[in-house]
Motif scaffolding. Structure first.
Motif, short mmCIF file in Angstrom:
data_model
loop_
_atom_site.label_atom_id
_atom_site.label_comp_id
_atom_site.label_asym_id
_atom_site.label_seq_id
_atom_site.Cartn_x
_atom_site.Cartn_y
_atom_site.Cartn_z
N ILE A 101 105.68 53.88 -87.72
CA ILE A 101 106.65 54.73 -88.39
C ILE A 101 106.88 54.25 -89.81
O ILE A 101 106.61 53.09 -90.14
CB ILE A 101 107.99 54.74 -87.61
N ALA A 159 105.62 64.59 -88.74
CA ALA A 159 104.36 64.40 -88.02
C ALA A 159 104.28 63.00 -87.42
O ALA A 159 103.72 62.81 -86.33
CB ALA A 159 103.17 64.65 -88.96
N ILE A 161 106.82 61.27 -86.31
CA ILE A 161 107.66 61.31 -85.12
C ILE A 161 106.94 62.01 -83.97
O ILE A 161 106.90 61.51 -82.84
CB ILE A 161 108.99 62.02 -85.43
N LEU A 162 106.33 63.14 -84.28
CA LEU A 162 105.63 63.89 -83.22
C LEU A 162 104.43 63.10 -82.69
O LEU A 162 104.15 63.12 -81.49
CB LEU A 162 105.16 65.25 -83.76
N ARG A 164 104.15 59.88 -82.54
CA ARG A 164 104.65 58.80 -81.67
C ARG A 164 105.08 59.36 -80.33
O ARG A 164 104.86 58.75 -79.29
CB ARG A 164 105.82 58.08 -82.35
N ALA A 165 105.74 60.52 -80.36
CA ALA A 165 106.19 61.13 -79.11
C ALA A 165 104.99 61.53 -78.26
O ALA A 165 105.00 61.37 -77.04
CB ALA A 165 107.08 62.33 -79.39
N GLU A 167 102.12 60.17 -78.37
CA GLU A 167 101.28 59.00 -78.14
C GLU A 167 99.81 59.34 -78.34
O GLU A 167 98.94 58.99 -77.55
CB GLU A 167 101.52 58.44 -76.73
N VAL A 171 96.94 63.69 -83.72
CA VAL A 171 97.79 64.76 -84.22
C VAL A 171 98.28 64.46 -85.63
O VAL A 171 98.46 65.35 -86.45
CB VAL A 171 99.00 65.01 -83.28
N PHE B 150 103.25 73.47 -84.82
CA PHE B 150 103.36 72.01 -84.94
C PHE B 150 103.96 71.64 -86.29
O PHE B 150 104.91 70.85 -86.37
CB PHE B 150 101.98 71.36 -84.78
N ALA B 154 107.43 69.68 -87.12
CA ALA B 154 107.37 68.46 -87.92
C ALA B 154 108.25 68.59 -89.15
O ALA B 154 108.97 67.67 -89.52
CB ALA B 154 105.93 68.16 -88.32
#
Lengths: 185, 185
Positions: A101, A159, A161-162, A164-165, A167, A171, B150, B154
């Motif tokens: 992050i 992006a 954050i997404l 990491r969510a 995994e 992406v 997406f 984001a």
DNA sequence: AATCTGTTTTACCATTCGGTACAGTCTTAT
DNA sequence: ATAAGACTGTACCGAATGGTAAAACAGATT
């Protein structure tokens, strides 16, 4: 001059990794001591004011990297698409597929650390302004460039954050690729 | 049936506010006790498994709100632009000008709490898929709809971070307004 | 060899942490 | 009236927290 067995700068990468993966409050001095192999006493030798100073040092180092790897290319005269490409490459490398992050975003989420508020505001403001200037060079109007730059930076942060969510590192790379195409259009 | 003087549900808003403003690790039981006016013993009456259960309850409540206020309209048959408008209005209200961070994003940033990983992944996945379906109804191709959805999510998450860093609620409202226009185009 | 300086180790401090025990106080049902 | 259950406050626990003090160590200088 006495040879330094360990230097402050040597600790920063591990410090940054700890804070970025576990947050400020979630990173204990014991964890830092274990990760660096130094006792708490040694840590206080390099950072006399403790954990806040360590976080500040990480933020300073990140700001220095950012000025060099992102703001530099953006401000350097040259083709807009080259500046944008360098920014995107730097971001991909720094965030390692979105698994790491942004150190600034980390502290932006935590409102207890108000002492970091000013550098934070400056960081994102400088980024957006530099990118907007490049977009003006690429032919956008002043107002459109500014909103597009804001949205681009927001998209990057989101992006991460997404990613990491989810995994899933791919992406983040995809989002950066789309962003680059959009900005160069 | 004995009348309940205080209910678990009554505590959730304050709990949510605490976690969202100070993070999971940064929120101590003492702070929770002070904010709710209850002793620790009472807190453990409602949440026998302690702080993790409190965070879980906040996440569950947020998920319920999200399903009702965002996923509902998105999945309901009707004009795409109406669904998109309802989503944007709900987000604006929930995040109060970007000053309140997304509870899901908060836990996404903290990798120490792996027990929340699965709900997190599902949350964003469902959101993106529901929005993508609306965009298909609005005329986009399947692949384009998915990437656009997406990027939209984001952009929202990033805008919250930027709004908090800027300490200016208007930037979030602006980002949401631009997003709505872009999605309805 | 003695000294000096920067570094590390170890032991320790007061405080706070999440969590528990439990006595007691309400409200309601019997 | 009383028993039962829902709730609350207080006192407490061991462990971990951030932080400190000072002795011990190493390497270079004198």
């Amino acid at each position: 001059m006495v040879k330094q067995i360990a230097e402050r700068a040597d600790l920063l990468p591990k410090l940054a990794q700890l804070f970025r993966s576990r947050g400020y409050e979630g990173t204990s001095l014991a964890a830092i001591a274990a990760a660096t192999g130094l006792g708490k006493g040694s840590l206080y030798h390099f950072f006399p004011r403790g954990k806040p100073e360590m976080a500040q040092a990480v933020l300073d180092e990140t700001a220095a990297w950012f000025a060099r790897a992102v703001l530099g290319p953006l401000r350097h005269p040259g083709p807009p698409r080259v500046a944008i490409r360098e920014m995107c490459r730097a971001l991909e490398a720094h965030h390692k597929g979105g698994t790491q992050i942004c150190a600034f975003a980390l502290f932006a989420a935590d409102e207890t650390q108000t002492l970091f508020a000013a550098p934070l505001r400056m960081h994102f403001q400088q980024w957006i302004e530099a990118l907007a200037r490049v977009l003006v060079l690429a032919g956008r109007g002043a107002a459109a460039a500014r909103t597009e730059a804001f949205d681009a930076v927001a998209c990057i942060q989101g992006a991460i954050i997404l990613a990491r969510a989810a995994e899933d590192g791919r992406v983040f790379a995809g989002a950066v690729a789309r962003l680059e195409a959009r900005l160069c259009a």
